[in-house]
Motif scaffolding. Structure first.
Motif, PDB file in Angstrom:
ATOM      1  N   GLY A 486       0.881  -1.082  -0.072  1.00 16.53           N
ATOM      2  CA  GLY A 486      -0.121   0.051   0.216  1.00 16.53           C
ATOM      3  C   GLY A 486       0.776   1.266   0.162  1.00 16.53           C
ATOM      4  O   GLY A 486       0.452   2.283  -0.644  1.00 16.53           O
ATOM      5  N   GLN A 487       1.899   1.305   0.788  1.00 16.22           N
ATOM      6  CA  GLN A 487       2.926   2.434   0.687  1.00 16.22           C
ATOM      7  C   GLN A 487       3.567   2.701  -0.616  1.00 16.22           C
ATOM      8  O   GLN A 487       3.773   3.772  -1.103  1.00 16.22           O
ATOM      9  CB  GLN A 487       3.983   2.288   1.919  1.00 16.22           C
ATOM     10  CG  GLN A 487       3.454   2.252   3.380  1.00 16.22           C
ATOM     11  CD  GLN A 487       4.460   1.956   4.235  1.00 16.22           C
ATOM     12  OE1 GLN A 487       4.131   1.255   5.416  1.00 16.22           O
ATOM     13  NE2 GLN A 487       5.580   2.421   4.127  1.00 16.22           N
ATOM     14  N   TRP A 488       4.113   1.443  -0.978  1.00 11.66           N
ATOM     15  CA  TRP A 488       4.970   1.465  -2.216  1.00 11.66           C
ATOM     16  C   TRP A 488       4.232   1.685  -3.536  1.00 11.66           C
ATOM     17  O   TRP A 488       4.568   2.340  -4.337  1.00 11.66           O
ATOM     18  CB  TRP A 488       5.695   0.135  -2.316  1.00 11.66           C
ATOM     19  CG  TRP A 488       6.376   0.128  -1.058  1.00 11.66           C
ATOM     20  CD1 TRP A 488       7.343   0.825  -0.465  1.00 11.66           C
ATOM     21  CD2 TRP A 488       7.168  -1.155  -0.780  1.00 11.66           C
ATOM     22  NE1 TRP A 488       7.947   0.428   0.465  1.00 11.66           N
ATOM     23  CE2 TRP A 488       7.977  -0.963   0.389  1.00 11.66           C
ATOM     24  CE3 TRP A 488       6.772  -2.456  -0.838  1.00 11.66           C
ATOM     25  CZ2 TRP A 488       8.719  -1.884   0.969  1.00 11.66           C
ATOM     26  CZ3 TRP A 488       7.804  -3.576  -0.621  1.00 11.66           C
ATOM     27  CH2 TRP A 488       8.506  -3.346   0.672  1.00 11.66           C
ATOM     28  N   ALA A 489       2.731   1.438  -3.406  1.00  7.52           N
ATOM     29  CA  ALA A 489       1.950   1.656  -4.692  1.00  7.52           C
ATOM     30  C   ALA A 489       1.769   3.203  -4.734  1.00  7.52           C
ATOM     31  O   ALA A 489       1.888   3.680  -6.039  1.00  7.52           O
ATOM     32  CB  ALA A 489       0.543   1.104  -4.411  1.00  7.52           C
ATOM     33  N   GLU A 490       1.654   3.936  -3.492  1.00  8.22           N
ATOM     34  CA  GLU A 490       1.835   5.426  -3.978  1.00  8.22           C
ATOM     35  C   GLU A 490       2.889   5.925  -4.448  1.00  8.22           C
ATOM     36  O   GLU A 490       2.968   6.880  -5.144  1.00  8.22           O
ATOM     37  CB  GLU A 490       1.526   5.893  -2.444  1.00  8.22           C
ATOM     38  CG  GLU A 490       0.027   5.801  -1.585  1.00  8.22           C
ATOM     39  CD  GLU A 490      -0.140   6.615  -0.370  1.00  8.22           C
ATOM     40  OE1 GLU A 490      -0.966   7.781  -0.850  1.00  8.22           O
ATOM     41  OE2 GLU A 490       0.036   5.975   0.359  1.00  8.22           O
ATOM     42  N   ALA A 491       4.140   5.425  -4.077  1.00  8.76           N
ATOM     43  CA  ALA A 491       5.403   5.863  -4.524  1.00  8.76           C
ATOM     44  C   ALA A 491       5.622   5.444  -5.834  1.00  8.76           C
ATOM     45  O   ALA A 491       6.013   6.137  -6.895  1.00  8.76           O
ATOM     46  CB  ALA A 491       6.594   4.858  -3.600  1.00  8.76           C
ATOM     47  N   GLY A 493       2.858   5.753  -8.166  1.00  9.22           N
ATOM     48  CA  GLY A 493       1.954   6.394  -8.583  1.00  9.22           C
ATOM     49  C   GLY A 493       0.881   5.827  -8.864  1.00  9.22           C
ATOM     50  O   GLY A 493      -0.134   5.870  -9.892  1.00  9.22           O
ATOM     51  N   GLU A 494       0.613   4.699  -8.154  1.00  4.49           N
ATOM     52  CA  GLU A 494      -0.685   3.781  -8.032  1.00  4.49           C
ATOM     53  C   GLU A 494      -1.574   4.074  -6.885  1.00  4.49           C
ATOM     54  O   GLU A 494      -1.072   4.222  -5.849  1.00  4.49           O
ATOM     55  CB  GLU A 494      -0.507   2.317  -8.327  1.00  4.49           C
ATOM     56  CG  GLU A 494       0.421   2.006  -9.673  1.00  4.49           C
ATOM     57  CD  GLU A 494       0.634   0.334  -9.697  1.00  4.49           C
ATOM     58  OE1 GLU A 494       1.523   0.061 -10.764  1.00  4.49           O
ATOM     59  OE2 GLU A 494       0.348  -0.369  -8.798  1.00  4.49           O
ATOM     60  N   SER A 495      -2.881   3.634  -6.850  1.00  2.91           N
ATOM     61  CA  SER A 495      -3.878   3.898  -5.812  1.00  2.91           C
ATOM     62  C   SER A 495      -3.427   2.465  -4.818  1.00  2.91           C
ATOM     63  O   SER A 495      -3.201   1.320  -5.030  1.00  2.91           O
ATOM     64  CB  SER A 495      -5.069   3.639  -6.308  1.00  2.91           C
ATOM     65  OG  SER A 495      -6.001   3.279  -5.302  1.00  2.91           O
ATOM     66  N   PRO A 496      -3.505   2.968  -3.571  1.00  7.73           N
ATOM     67  CA  PRO A 496      -3.380   1.867  -2.547  1.00  7.73           C
ATOM     68  C   PRO A 496      -4.615   1.119  -2.126  1.00  7.73           C
ATOM     69  O   PRO A 496      -4.355   0.157  -1.201  1.00  7.73           O
ATOM     70  CB  PRO A 496      -2.680   2.474  -1.204  1.00  7.73           C
ATOM     71  CG  PRO A 496      -3.275   3.923  -1.612  1.00  7.73           C
ATOM     72  CD  PRO A 496      -3.449   4.190  -3.159  1.00  7.73           C
ATOM     73  N   GLU A 497      -5.713   1.500  -2.701  1.00  7.21           N
ATOM     74  CA  GLU A 497      -6.902   0.942  -2.030  1.00  7.21           C
ATOM     75  C   GLU A 497      -7.025  -0.476  -1.962  1.00  7.21           C
ATOM     76  O   GLU A 497      -7.351  -1.045  -1.204  1.00  7.21           O
ATOM     77  CB  GLU A 497      -8.038   1.321  -2.877  1.00  7.21           C
ATOM     78  CG  GLU A 497      -8.185   2.962  -2.604  1.00  7.21           C
ATOM     79  CD  GLU A 497      -8.343   3.378  -1.118  1.00  7.21           C
ATOM     80  OE1 GLU A 497      -9.164   2.732  -0.656  1.00  7.21           O
ATOM     81  OE2 GLU A 497      -7.710   4.511  -0.821  1.00  7.21           O
TER      82      GLU A 497
END
Length: 683
Positions: A486-491, A493-497
């Motif tokens: 979830g953290q790395w998805a944001e890095a 550029g993806e949604s962490p949902e």
């Protein structure tokens, strides 16, 4: 008294003074270790009497399919003057005789930096001996210096063999081994398709006497005590003679490197290795005390080039990288995925070796198959084995620690697509019955004939602790991995949902299903072959210790209280609580007896790290957490000098057992020590 020297010059030492009336078992039960950054080693007892079949003066890690190979198992050393001979090495025979003069003339053993050093005094003379392996070379130097008194003649007789250290003694190649002498160069042919063993003195001098002998009825007491074959014969092609004068160093050298790499004398080799270690220590931020420096030196011995998998260097260089891996333990473990990922922070990040940490992560990423990293690489083989449920999840933990230390977003994004594939494979199911249960989001695993968690002892077809179903620490690692995604998805550029939703399902199911109310702790396995397992084991500590704890915070102190009272020892946590019907207080005996105890009460040093993490997260006393590591200070002078053992007996006196040097033991003690020192100073 044994002591760790506190020297303001940052010259870390462990000094063990010796008197001739001392207890010989101290010299026979303690061991030294030298490594070369390639996976090869030299090792024996402090008495220089081999006590296990793994001991040897020269054990290089040869390219696949060989792996670590015993080539010079023994070196007979004698100092001669007049009619007197003093034996500085020795041997134990099958009838119990120990043939050596070491205990009569030894005054001190000292580990200086990583170099074992013996100091002898006899008949008005003082002589020192050092053993060193040049970093990145398959060579060993055994150096002698006469520090006081009249000259002596050294007689140095190497014995040779060719077998893997873990092989049965009967598998060794049989002599004679052809000896070639050309222009003062001595080469022994041990095996086709392997470089000849080169033997020489440096600096050049003395004479070599070709005198082939067979030494019979040699016994290895550790193997004898374990009920294993322990008697073998060894062959020697001859011996060197050289006069040793005051303040002059002479070294016996054994190598499989080209001759042009063997021109340096021992003083230059020792100085070069000391300079290398000083440069490493200069990278560490802040002032370090002696205990921390010694742990850092011990950590260095596990970080290696993949010596037997030469193709990894080519693959790494093609992308301007380097290849590194971690030897899990000396003398018999190779690189294991689980051990490597648990050890990565302590070995590399605690010592500011970020480049090596990145190289290790990239090396293992090249071997991902069906969403799994290798459990281990068998000795001398290029292909990994994948029978593990937790090693891959530890990879997420290791990457998290690397990213926090370095903020290396480029490496994180390089690895991120592979991480997505790993989670996808775990959700849909992969090898060995590993897969997410869609009903509760928890991770299950199990396959006939396999032990897939770190509690993996197996004797023939007997799986000692199968733990099939949903093991508690696997859920902790699974939740941590999903939360990190979830953290790395944001890095990326993806949604962490997506990851947040899976994580919530895992956490809710875990806290509903794993709490064992009558005991005030967690089940070790649920949905197992026999239902839920109420065995009190240390695995539950990981539910609190990781970056994203899966266990509800209001239960932390309850669990820690039970673990402290039933599992905690001065050297880590017991693998099973005393009082259980399967509890074993000693790790001793033949293979079946040892494996029956391996995870059934035996203490594991590496577990002290997660325990201290959980303790401090719970807001408990940091000063007490610091004191939990006190026992390891004295242990550095016991068993494997300057390093930390794999395991200890479950009951007092907590005898050290297993590997004399274990990567995750050293790594977690070093990491936890730095953590407690930092937090204690801030408290």
């Amino acid at each position: 008294m044994d002591e760790i020297c506190n020297t303001p010059s940052r010259h870390p030492q462990i000094v063990l003074p010796w008197r001739s009336d001392g207890d010989l078992t101290r010299l026979l039960s303690r061991e030294w270790l030298v490594t070369n950054g390639l996976g090869g080693y030299a090792s024996s007892s402090l008495m220089n009497v081999a006590t296990r079949r793994y001991h040897g003066i020269f054990v290089p890690d040869l390219p696949s399919p060989r792996g670590r190979t015993l080539m010079v198992p023994r070196l007979d050393e004698e100092a001669e003057f007049g009619a007197t001979r003093v034996r500085l090495g020795g041997v134990e025979y099958a009838d119990g005789r120990v043939d050596t003069d070491v205990s009569n003339y030894l005054t001190e053993f000292c580990r200086e930096w990583q170099t074992p050093t013996w100091r002898f005094a006899f008949h008005g003379r003082r002589l020192s001996k050092r053993i060193i392996m040049p970093y990145g070379q398959n060579s060993v130097y055994v150096a002698y210096c006469l520090e006081a008194g009249e000259p002596v003649t050294l007689r140095l007789r190497p014995f040779v063999t060719f077998r893997r250290p873990d092989a049965s003694l009967s598998e060794a190649r049989k002599p004679p081994f052809p000896l070639t002498i050309v222009e003062g160069r001595y080469e022994v042919h041990l095996c086709d398709e392997v470089p000849d063993l080169k033997l020489c003195l440096r600096p050049e001098g003395g004479v070599f006497v070709a005198d082939h002998i067979i030494s019979t009825q040699i016994s290895y007491r550790v193997d004898r005590d374990r009920g294993s074959p322990h008697v073998e014969s060894l062959s020697s092609p001859g011996y060197f003679l050289i006069e040793l004068e005051r303040d002059r160093s002479v070294a016996f050298v054994a190598s499989v490197e080209p001759w042009e790499m063997l021109e340096r004398g021992s003083d230059a080799v020792i100085s070069g290795e000391r300079d290398r270690l000083q440069r490493l220590m200069a990278q560490w931020p802040g002032e370090k005390d002696e205990f921390e420096l010694l742990l850092g030196l011990a950590a260095d011995q596990f970080i290696v080039f993949p010596g037997s998998r030469l193709e990894e260097q080519t693959l790494a260089q093609a992308s301007a990288d380097v290849a590194r891996t971690v030897m899990a333990g000396y003398h018999w473990f190779t690189d294991w995925g689980r051990d490597t990922m648990i050890s990565l922070e302590g070995l590399t990040l605690s010592t500011n070796r970020h480049r090596e940490a990145r190289a290790i992560l990239l090396t293992f990423a090249r071997y991902i198959r069906d969403g799994l990293i290798p459990n281990l690489f068998p000795e001398g083989e290029r292909t990994g084995l994948y029978h593990t449920v937790d090693a891959t999840l530890w990879y997420f933990h290791a990457l998290d620690r690397y990213y926090e230390h370095t903020k290396d977003r480029e490496t994180l994004l390089t690895l991120y697509p592979g991480l997505v594939q790993i989670i996808s494979h775990h959700m849909s199911g992969t090898r060995f019955g590993i897969g997410m249960d869609p009903q509760d989001g928890l991770l299950k695993a199990g396959a006939d004939g396999y032990a897939l968690t770190w509690m993996d002892a197996k004797v023939g077809g007997w799986i000692v602790t199968p733990r099939r179903g949903k093991p508690v620490e696997v859920q902790a690692l699974w939740y941590n991995a999903v939360s990190l995604m979830g953290q790395w998805a944001e890095a990326a550029g993806e949604s962490p949902e997506r990851w947040l939703g899976i994580g919530k399902q895992i956490q809710d199911s875990f806290n509903r299903r794993f709490w064992y109310e009558p005991g005030g702790y967690l089940y070790d396995v649920i949905d197992g072959e026999s239902g839920h397992d109420v065995s009190l084991r240390p695995n539950q500590v990981l539910t609190m210790s990781l970056r994203h704890p899966v266990l509800r915070k209001d239960r932390w102190t309850l669990v820690l209280s039970v673990v402290r009272d039933r599992l905690l020892t001065p050297f880590g946590l017991r693998s099973l609580a005393p009082g259980h019907r399967d509890y074993k207080s000693m790790y001793f005996g033949d293979l079946r007896a040892r494996d029956a105890a391996y995870h059934q009460g035996t203490v594991w040093a590496w577990l002290i790290g997660p325990y201290i993490d959980a303790w401090m997260k719970a807001g408990l006393d940091p000063a007490e957490a610091c004191r939990l590591l006190d026992g390891f200070r004295e242990h550095l002078s016991d068993h494997g000098i300057g390093t930390i053992s794999e395991i200890f007996d479950g009951d007092q006196p907590y005898v050290p057992r297993g590997c004399i040097a274990q990567a995750w033991s050293v790594a977690e003690v070093l990491r936890a020590y730095q953590k407690t020192q930092h937090d204690h100073r801030d408290a």
